[in-house]
Design an enzyme around this catalytic site. Structure first.
Site, PDB file in Angstrom:
ATOM      1  N   ALA A   1       0.844  -1.196   0.000  1.00 33.37           N
ATOM      2  CA  ALA A   1       0.000   0.000   0.000  1.00 33.37           C
ATOM      3  C   ALA A   1       0.880   1.246   0.000  1.00 33.37           C
ATOM      4  O   ALA A   1       1.999   1.219   0.501  1.00 33.37           O
ATOM      5  CB  ALA A   1      -0.886  -0.011   1.236  1.00 33.37           C
TER       6      ALA A   1
ATOM      7  N   GLU B   1      -0.036  -9.410  -0.493  1.00 32.27           N
ATOM      8  CA  GLU B   1      -1.453  -9.772  -0.341  1.00 32.27           C
ATOM      9  C   GLU B   1      -2.121  -9.951  -1.706  1.00 32.27           C
ATOM     10  O   GLU B   1      -2.941 -10.844  -1.896  1.00 32.27           O
ATOM     11  CB  GLU B   1      -2.181  -8.692   0.467  1.00 32.27           C
ATOM     12  CG  GLU B   1      -1.756  -8.689   1.929  1.00 32.27           C
ATOM     13  CD  GLU B   1      -2.485  -7.620   2.732  1.00 32.27           C
ATOM     14  OE1 GLU B   1      -2.237  -6.432   2.462  1.00 32.27           O
ATOM     15  OE2 GLU B   1      -3.296  -7.980   3.589  1.00 32.27           O
TER      16      GLU B   1
HETATM   17  N1  COA Z   1       4.497   3.464  -0.025  1.00 35.81           N
HETATM   18  C1  COA Z   1       4.984   4.628  -0.484  1.00 35.81           C
HETATM   19  N2  COA Z   1       6.280   4.879  -0.636  1.00 35.81           N
HETATM   20  C2  COA Z   1       7.125   3.911  -0.294  1.00 35.81           C
HETATM   21  C3  COA Z   1       6.696   2.672   0.195  1.00 35.81           C
HETATM   22  C4  COA Z   1       5.312   2.452   0.334  1.00 35.81           C
HETATM   23  N3  COA Z   1       4.805   1.304   0.786  1.00 35.81           N
HETATM   24  N4  COA Z   1       7.781   1.916   0.457  1.00 35.81           N
HETATM   25  C5  COA Z   1       8.850   2.658   0.135  1.00 35.81           C
HETATM   26  N5  COA Z   1       8.462   3.857  -0.325  1.00 35.81           N
HETATM   27  C6  COA Z   1       9.305   4.967  -0.798  1.00 35.81           C
HETATM   28  C7  COA Z   1      10.231   5.447   0.290  1.00 35.81           C
HETATM   29  O1  COA Z   1       9.572   6.394   1.105  1.00 35.81           O
HETATM   30  C8  COA Z   1      11.343   6.052  -0.512  1.00 35.81           C
HETATM   31  O2  COA Z   1      10.889   7.311  -0.949  1.00 35.81           O
HETATM   32  P1  COA Z   1      11.907   8.530  -1.115  1.00 35.81           P
HETATM   33  O3  COA Z   1      12.909   8.077  -2.133  1.00 35.81           O
HETATM   34  O4  COA Z   1      11.027   9.632  -1.552  1.00 35.81           O
HETATM   35  O5  COA Z   1      12.513   8.742   0.211  1.00 35.81           O
HETATM   36  C9  COA Z   1      11.428   5.151  -1.734  1.00 35.81           C
HETATM   37  O6  COA Z   1      10.169   4.480  -1.793  1.00 35.81           O
HETATM   38  C10 COA Z   1      12.514   4.125  -1.661  1.00 35.81           C
HETATM   39  O7  COA Z   1      12.391   3.435  -0.436  1.00 35.81           O
HETATM   40  P2  COA Z   1      13.663   2.969   0.382  1.00 35.81           P
HETATM   41  O8  COA Z   1      13.185   2.246   1.580  1.00 35.81           O
HETATM   42  O9  COA Z   1      14.567   4.114   0.574  1.00 35.81           O
HETATM   43  O10 COA Z   1      14.339   1.981  -0.693  1.00 35.81           O
HETATM   44  P3  COA Z   1      14.955   0.560  -0.518  1.00 35.81           P
HETATM   45  O11 COA Z   1      15.288   0.114  -1.879  1.00 35.81           O
HETATM   46  O12 COA Z   1      16.001   0.604   0.532  1.00 35.81           O
HETATM   47  O13 COA Z   1      13.806  -0.396   0.073  1.00 35.81           O
HETATM   48  C11 COA Z   1      11.642  -1.425   0.230  1.00 35.81           C
HETATM   49  C12 COA Z   1      12.677  -0.706  -0.665  1.00 35.81           C
HETATM   50  C13 COA Z   1      10.412  -1.657  -0.556  1.00 35.81           C
HETATM   51  C14 COA Z   1      12.221  -2.782   0.694  1.00 35.81           C
HETATM   52  C15 COA Z   1      11.386  -0.564   1.480  1.00 35.81           C
HETATM   53  O14 COA Z   1      11.070   0.740   1.064  1.00 35.81           O
HETATM   54  C16 COA Z   1      10.279  -1.017   2.383  1.00 35.81           C
HETATM   55  O15 COA Z   1      10.461  -1.916   3.181  1.00 35.81           O
HETATM   56  N6  COA Z   1       9.103  -0.367   2.271  1.00 35.81           N
HETATM   57  C17 COA Z   1       8.012  -0.560   3.173  1.00 35.81           C
HETATM   58  C18 COA Z   1       7.209  -1.736   2.796  1.00 35.81           C
HETATM   59  C19 COA Z   1       6.015  -1.855   3.698  1.00 35.81           C
HETATM   60  O16 COA Z   1       6.073  -1.675   4.884  1.00 35.81           O
HETATM   61  N7  COA Z   1       4.896  -2.162   3.087  1.00 35.81           N
HETATM   62  C20 COA Z   1       3.678  -2.300   3.786  1.00 35.81           C
HETATM   63  C21 COA Z   1       2.880  -1.082   3.565  1.00 35.81           C
HETATM   64  S1  COA Z   1       1.420  -1.251   4.519  1.00 35.81           S
END
Ligand code: COA
Length: 694
Positions: A63, A105
């Site tokens: 999400a 999901e």
């Molecule tokens: N929604 C919106 N933006 C998201 C996002 C999400 N679920 N997950 C990551 N982003 C954004 C980050 O804020 C970041 O934005 P920025 O560049 O403007 O700062 C960008 O995506 C890159 O994320 P980052 O974490 O820095 O990159 P990464 O390559 O190290 O890791 C993920 C990528 C996907 C592994 C990590 O971002 C992550 O674990 N995200 C959360 C996933 C999550 O909790 N999902 C459940 C949502 S309910």
């Protein structure tokens, strides 16, 4: 089809590609695109199956967290997911990179799942203070059983694709060419007229009835204070108790209640802050960097060893220099022991040890540093020793080499001057144990070049750690604020509290350990050494509050000597010690302080407000660009509970007006020297704003 989801046909198979950089979050535009893809697949008689994959580095990170806290625009994710599962034609998820949260999901609702080797599969919602709301808690246990599902959902642990196959989550794992493999898989499904496997149709069978109680206790212990993990256990249990549709409905209600609660707001703040601090005002991402190939650490004590291990753990070679050959040998033996302990604890594969150990070479002569691109100094905290070392490094190291200090209290500007090349000098303040702690304060002096700063920030990221850029001031951000908290904790002992009471008030707030238990863990001799190093800058009252000196003089050095602020039984359990109470009471009497009952509320306020006030001063002095840095440091360095968002966020939650009132109250009782409100707090409170209110 839409900008966020492309739709193409490959013979009988349709392919929808989610393309929403950077991480394919399932925001509104993606949901609209996915819905259109489902409808199109259904309507087009020539299409026999649909493959969904993600463009770029990930399938989907779930999400879109930026939409949280606002009303969701239709179509909602739950609707897309349910329509995917209900589709009368096979839907195949093709996963790579990360498939997290709503992304996984969605995949769980597909009828088949193909993944590229190495794909991370996870439902990390608990880390954002919520539980999955798109059916994850109901579908995942149906596929992989309660225990594995609880590990992923209640503890937020990932699986990789290969493990996904063995657990029944992934149907096929391929080493490369995901799209081709997924299209081929879809053709096979069509050709063989395979039945649609709807996860929601699986009747879950409970094989370990006690597993829910086990996880309830486990998360209550390991994630003390967090609401979401307990709710997650409850939600997974529902998969076995409620009809599927009811389970979905109830899951969403629980998810929404958490989403609108204070803990999730705080945890989302923590998530965003960690990303925000990567954008540094005045230091564009395009700033040029120096190549770092050869790294040396000078000083083979606890910190030096931990720093060297951090490099080896990240696959980078490093030279560790001891005072002499014997010190280097001792360090090598100590590192071998630490790695062996990690293997014992199963946190490291035995096969990794030799690889890592081989990356660390040892030496004792500063002349070995001539070719180094980066030297990190971790010798004892003594200004003269460090100044002499920096002068030598400045002379001996090649031009362009970066000279970094791991000092935690000393004036980096002085070290920069001593080196004679102040633009090359910066701080790399690792936290103990350095091999395990993610946080590193990257400290720039008034003279550190932008190139050096950018290089060090990137280097820390290469170590898999979290760099936070701060300015050079005594104790930087972490220890300067911590010193304020420690001071209040000590004063309150004089005034009437006991170590166990102070610690309890702070652990009840959510810190994993209180300040006195932490001191016992690190060693009171170590704490005393820092106190001595800072003695000249302590206030008169602080100098007189010599309880540490009294304890160490009695051989009480903390856990390692069996007694410190507490005494320890064989199981290393901390027990309140009447001898310490006696010592404190006598000390207060000698100092003419009349002890009184101190409430837990006062303990908390004095500890936290003293920190917050110092944080505001750091902001006012522009030693950190934003409050975000401070919160990230406390969340990652000192165990500030994530569900309270960090000290500055917490201050905003209380309201700066109340914080100011508190500071004024303690200014009257404890003294202006300790509780004069920072000008920034006075200003923001007057304007009715907070640290995070623009
Ligand atoms: N929604 C919106 N933006 C998201 C996002 C999400 N679920 N997950 C990551 N982003 C954004 C980050 O804020 C970041 O934005 P920025 O560049 O403007 O700062 C960008 O995506 C890159 O994320 P980052 O974490 O820095 O990159 P990464 O390559 O190290 O890791 C993920 C990528 C996907 C592994 C990590 O971002 C992550 O674990 N995200 C959360 C996933 C999550 O909790 N999902 C459940 C949502 S309910």
């Amino acid at each position: 089809m839409t900008e966020a989801v492309s739709f193409t046909r490959h013979g009988e198979i349709a392919l929808a590609v989610i393309d929403n950089p950077p991480v394919n979050a399932l925001g509104h535009a993606v949901r609209v695109g996915l819905l259109a893809a489902l409808e199109h697949t259904l309507a087009d008689g020539q299409i026999r199956a649909l493959v969904i994959r993600g463009a770029g580095k990930n399938f989907s990170a779930g999400a879109d967290v930026r939409e949280f806290g606002q009303p969701f625009k239709a179509p909602e994710l739950g609707e897309i997911i349910e329509r995917t599962e209900a589709l009368s034609k096979p839907v195949i998820a093709a996963l790579h990179g990360s498939a997290l949260g709503g992304g996984l999901e969605l995949a769980l609702a597909c009828h088949f799942r193909v993944a590229l080797a190495g794909t991370r599969l996870g439902l990390p919602e608990v880390k954002l203070g919520i539980i999955p709301g798109g059916g994850g808690t109901q579908r995942l246990p149906r596929l992989i059983g309660a225990r594995a599902a609880l590990t992923m959902i209640a503890e937020g642990r990932d699986l990789d694709a290969a493990e996904g196959v063995s657990r029944g989550l992934i149907d096929l794992c391929v080493p490369s060419d995901l799209e081709t493999a997924a299209l081929e898989f879809a053709r096979t499904v069509v050709r063989e007229r395979r039945a649609l496997r709807r996860t929601g149709d699986i009747v879950p069978v409970i094989d370990e009835p006690q597993v829910f109680e086990e996880f309830t206790q486990r998360v209550a212990r390991r994630q003390r204070g967090f609401a979401a993990p307990l709710e997650a256990v409850q939600a997974v249990r529902m998969a076995y108790q409620l009809p599927f549709a009811q389970g979905l409905k109830r899951e969403l209600e629980m998810c929404m209640a958490l989403l609108n609660g204070p803990q999730s707001r705080a945890q989302r703040h923590a998530f965003a802050a960690e990303r925000e601090i990567a954008r540094i005002p005045g230091l564009p991402a395009t700033t040029s960097q120096r190549p770092i190939e050869t790294v040396a650490v000078v000083g083979a004590g606890v910190m030096g060893r931990g720093i060297a291990m951090s490099f080896a753990n990240a696959g980078l070679p490093v030279l560790l220099l001891g005072r002499n050959g014997a010190a280097a040998e001792q360090a090598q033996a100590a590192i071998a022991k630490l790695y062996a302990a990690q293997v014992e604890r199963k946190s490291l594969a035995a096969s990794e040890v030799a690889k890592r150990a081989a990356l660390i070479s040892y030496g004792a002569a500063l002349s070995e540093l001539r070719g180094s691109d980066l030297v990190i100094e971790a010798v004892p905290e003594d200004l003269t020793t460090k100044e002499e070392l920096f002068a030598r490094l400045g002379r001996q190291c090649r031009s362009g080499a970066i000279l970094a200090s791991n000092t935690s209290f000393l004036d980096l500007n002085l070290l920069a001057q001593a080196a004679g090349r102040p633009t090359d000098v910066a701080g790399l303040h690792f936290f103990n144990p350095a091999y395990a702690m993610r946080l590193v304060e990257v400290v720039r002096t008034q003279t550190t070049s932008a190139e050096v700063t950018a290089t060090l920030l990137q280097l820390v990221r290469r170590l898999g750690k979290l760099p936070v850029l701060v300015g050079a001031t005594e104790g930087f951000v972490a220890n300067r604020m911590l010193a304020r908290r420690s001071r209040e904790a000590l004063f309150m002992l004089e005034e009437g509290a006991l170590p166990e009471q102070v610690d309890r008030a702070l652990t009840n707030f959510g810190f994993p350990l209180g300040p006195f238990a932490v001191a016992d863990l690190g060693g009171l001799d170590v704490v005393l050494a820092t106190r001595r190093a800072r003695f000249a800058r302590l206030t008169v009252r602080e100098r007189a509050a010599d309880l540490l000196e009294q304890l160490t003089a009695r051989g009480r050095l903390g856990q390692k000597s069996g007694a410190g602020w507490y005494r320890y039984d064989e199981a290393r359990r901390a027990l309140p010690d009447p001898a310490v109470q006696e010592l404190i009471v006598r000390h207060a009497a000698t100092r003419g302080i009349v002890r009184r009952a101190i409430s837990d509320a006062e303990i908390l306020e004095r500890c936290l407000y003293a920190m917050i006030n110092e944080g505001a001063r750091l902001l006012g002095e522009r030693l950190v660009p934003r409050a975000h840095e401070i919160d990230v440091i406390w969340l990652n360095g000192f165990g500030f509970p994530a569900y309270r968002g960090g000290p500055m966020y917490y201050a905003d939650e209380i309201g700066l007006k109340s914080v100011l009132e508190g500071l004024e109250r303690y200014r009257a009782t404890v003294g202006a020297e300790y509780f004069s409100p920072a000008p920034l707090i006075e200003k923001l409170a007057r304007e009715g704003r907070g640290f995070y209110t623009p």
